[in-house]
Design an enzyme around this catalytic site. Structure first.
Site, PDB file in Angstrom:
ATOM      1  N   LYS A 176       0.886  -1.182   0.000  1.00 36.70           N
ATOM      2  CA  LYS A 176       0.000   0.000   0.000  1.00 36.70           C
ATOM      3  C   LYS A 176       0.915   1.220   0.000  1.00 36.70           C
ATOM      4  O   LYS A 176       1.453   1.620   1.020  1.00 36.70           O
ATOM      5  CB  LYS A 176      -0.869  -0.015   1.267  1.00 36.70           C
ATOM      6  CG  LYS A 176      -2.221   0.649   1.142  1.00 36.70           C
ATOM      7  CD  LYS A 176      -2.193   2.102   0.721  1.00 36.70           C
ATOM      8  CE  LYS A 176      -2.095   3.060   1.889  1.00 36.70           C
ATOM      9  NZ  LYS A 176      -1.817   4.442   1.483  1.00 36.70           N
ATOM     10  N   GLU A 251       8.280   0.865  11.941  1.00 34.38           N
ATOM     11  CA  GLU A 251       9.386   1.821  11.850  1.00 34.38           C
ATOM     12  C   GLU A 251       8.747   3.202  11.874  1.00 34.38           C
ATOM     13  O   GLU A 251       8.072   3.600  10.929  1.00 34.38           O
ATOM     14  CB  GLU A 251      10.178   1.595  10.565  1.00 34.38           C
ATOM     15  CG  GLU A 251      10.854   0.236  10.568  1.00 34.38           C
ATOM     16  CD  GLU A 251      11.728  -0.024   9.349  1.00 34.38           C
ATOM     17  OE1 GLU A 251      11.732   0.796   8.424  1.00 34.38           O
ATOM     18  OE2 GLU A 251      12.407  -1.066   9.331  1.00 34.38           O
ATOM     19  N   CYS A 284      12.987  10.467   8.591  1.00 30.39           N
ATOM     20  CA  CYS A 284      12.761   9.984   9.963  1.00 30.39           C
ATOM     21  C   CYS A 284      14.039  10.005  10.775  1.00 30.39           C
ATOM     22  O   CYS A 284      14.029  10.275  11.968  1.00 30.39           O
ATOM     23  CB  CYS A 284      12.180   8.578   9.920  1.00 30.39           C
ATOM     24  SG  CYS A 284      13.252   7.415   9.064  1.00 30.39           S
ATOM     25  N   GLU A 381       8.319  15.514  16.810  1.00 30.46           N
ATOM     26  CA  GLU A 381       8.859  15.465  15.452  1.00 30.46           C
ATOM     27  C   GLU A 381       8.160  16.503  14.573  1.00 30.46           C
ATOM     28  O   GLU A 381       6.930  16.509  14.473  1.00 30.46           O
ATOM     29  CB  GLU A 381       8.615  14.056  14.885  1.00 30.46           C
ATOM     30  CG  GLU A 381       9.204  13.859  13.512  1.00 30.46           C
ATOM     31  CD  GLU A 381       8.889  12.473  12.944  1.00 30.46           C
ATOM     32  OE1 GLU A 381       7.718  12.060  12.979  1.00 30.46           O
ATOM     33  OE2 GLU A 381       9.830  11.816  12.470  1.00 30.46           O
TER      34      GLU A 381
END
Ligand code: NAD
Length: 492
Positions: A176, A251, A284, A381
């Site tokens: 996906k 992750e 990331c 973040e």
């Protein structure tokens, strides 16, 4: 859909065929935020069809063996390499990544992701452990259908990082891709087909995360879920996996520290600090919290300003560009919101802090001296070109600050003292700690986040530990001797 010179399929890819969507969603390019076209979106029924096709394809692919699968996957890697120009064009338009960096590194790395695990799969398992009576024969068996869900900041790199081990191990997959940048993954399915990946082995369903992604994560026909994305979505995926009791690899995000000790090579540290703005900070692993030892903070800051000042913000298709756009208007608002709130709290904006003149979704590389360690800008973040700047006096203080968030994905340390590198490296809580370097990713090495940055480890054999059922066939060999001798006794 035509992206410059490249025709990109916008349908799903199920059982070796292109399948139109039950609905569609708009695909935009962050370069100028214009609409590129409409991509197919899969509802629950189409997801079910893709998982069904992957289920049917599973046994022949699993039984083909690692060597035969490896031959197909190496051809797939070659098709990726041969299509470097097309993939770089498509991915840079799709997600705003730098075209020259995609062409120079990302396409090659994507091919290696497939090739490396194809080769490694030929050598997994085979362990035999002898006990007093039984011998335990350990084997790695493919698990079934793997659901792979990836984010927009590195669609090619992150999808192939999952596809490589999942397929090499003998699983079939349903991928996906991210709805904000679905095109390069769509092209990937065509390359797999050209390479001879059998129908049903590699399926792609496009669509919104909350509909298509959720339907895939929820599907009872899935045996593994590998997800890369935000912690918020990670929780939903983990909940779906829990309902079906399916192993899940997550992750997730990061807020990694960048620690510079007084003994460091300041030029190298400053150059690496500037690299944290790569992909407009939408990485990331970016080490977004600079922690500088007070005695060298002044000269280090000067050098960082100089390096970042030389970086050009602009069109990612231009070779001279170092920082491209943010992915979407929503992401732009998110980044602006973080900076505005930090300012309102009294933080000092050392440079940047505003929209860049290059266009609607471009943001200046920004450095913020926060009010405190508890500030939102230090703790959360941002996923944009925004770093924070803090100073420390002692090594212990640096480590305490480095560890004081809920994340634990990565860390960067610059020091001239090897003993300090090892001490600090061990003390920092993060899945990967780089010393005097950044972003060196050996495919054989473990990769995963601690704390809210992830669950599980992939890379090298760890990938196969996840994508396989690790089986123990425990045989009492002595029983055969007993059986043989009793047969002999009967014959006499
Ligand atoms: P996201 O979580 O919004 O989306 C990631 C993927 O999940 C997309 O394909 C999306 O469609 C899908 N999704 C969304 N809702 C879903 C649901 N309910 N069920 C199943 N799937 C769903 O993340 P994003 O905004 O695309 O990516 C940015 C995030 O990814 C950042 O937090 C970043 O740090 C993280 N990231 C982590 C790594 C890593 O290796 N640790 C790498 C890249 C990005």
């Amino acid at each position: 859909m035509k992206v410059e010179t490249v025709d990109v399929p916008i349908d799903h890819y199920i059982d070796g065929k292109r399948v139109a969507g039950s609905a569609g969603f708009e695909v935009r390019t962050p370069i100028d935020n214009s609409v590129l076209g409409t991509c197919a979106a899969a509802n629950k029924d189409l997801v079910d069809r893709a998982v069904g096709a992957a289920g049917v394809a599973f046994h022949p692919w699993a039984q083909a063996g690692a060597v035969a699968r490896g031959a197909v996957l190496r051809r797939f890697a070659q098709r990726i390499r041969a299509n470097k120009a097309a993939l770089s064009i498509v991915e840079s338009v799709d997600n705003g990544g730098l075209r020259h960096a995609i062409a120079a590194h990302i396409v090659e790395r994507s091919a290696q992701n497939i090739e490396y695990f194809a080769a490694r799969a030929e050598h997994i398992g085979g362990e035999a452990v002898s006990g007093s009576t039984n011998t335990d024969v350990v084997s790695y068996e493919p698990a079934g259908v793997a659901a792979l869900i990836t984010p927009w900041n590195g669609p090619l790199m992150l999808s192939t990082w999952k596809l490589g081990p999942a397929l090499a191990a003998g699983n079939t997959v349903v991928l996906k891709p991210p709805e904000l940048a679905p095109l390069s993954c769509s092209l990937l399915a065509s390359l797999a087909e050209e390479a001879g990946v059998p129908p049903g082995v590699f399926n792609v369903v496009h669509g919104d995360g909350s509909v298509t992604g959720q339907a895939l994560a929820d599907h009872p026909g899935i045996s593994r879920i590998s997800f890369t994305g935000s912690p918020q979505t990670g929780r939903k995926v983990a909940t779906a996996a829990a309902a079906n009791l399916v192993p899940v690899s997550l992750e997730l995000g990061g807020k990694s520290p960048f620690v510079v000790f007084a003994s460091a090579d300041l030029d190298a540290a400053a150059a690496t600090a500037a690299r944290q703005y790569f992909n407009a900070g939408q990485v990331c692993l970016a080490a977004t919290r600079i922690l500088a030892e007070r005695s060298i903070a002044g000269p280090l800051l000067e050098k960082i300003c100089e390096k970042v000042g030389a970086m050009r913000v602009g069109d990612p298709r231009d070779e001279r560009t170092s920082i491209g756009p943010l992915i979407s208007a929503r992401q732009f608002e998110r980044v602006t919101g973080f900076v505005d709130r930090a300012r309102a709290q009294g933080a000092e904006v050392l440079f940047g802090g505003r929209q860049h003149s290059a266009g609607e979704l471009y943001f200046e590389p920004t450095l913020i001296a926060p009010v405190s360690q508890e500030s939102e800008i230090v703790q959360n973040e941002v996923f944009g070109p925004v770093l924070t700047w803090q100073t420390f006096d002692e090594e212990a203080e640096a480590i305490a600050l480095a560890n004081d968030t809920t994340y634990g994905l990565a860390a960067v340390i610059f020091t001239g003292d090897a003993a300090q590198a090892e001490r600090a490296g061990r003390a920092i809580v993060a899945g990967t700690v780089w010393v005097n370097s950044f972003f060196v990713r050996n495919l054989a090495a473990p990769f995963g986040g601690f704390r809210k940055s992830g669950v599980g480890v992939e890379g090298g054999n760890h990938s196969f530990d996840f994508y396989c059922n690790v089986k123990n066939l425990s045989i009492d060999y002595v029983s055969f001797q007993r059986g043989a001798s009793s047969t002999l006794t009967r014959l006499q």
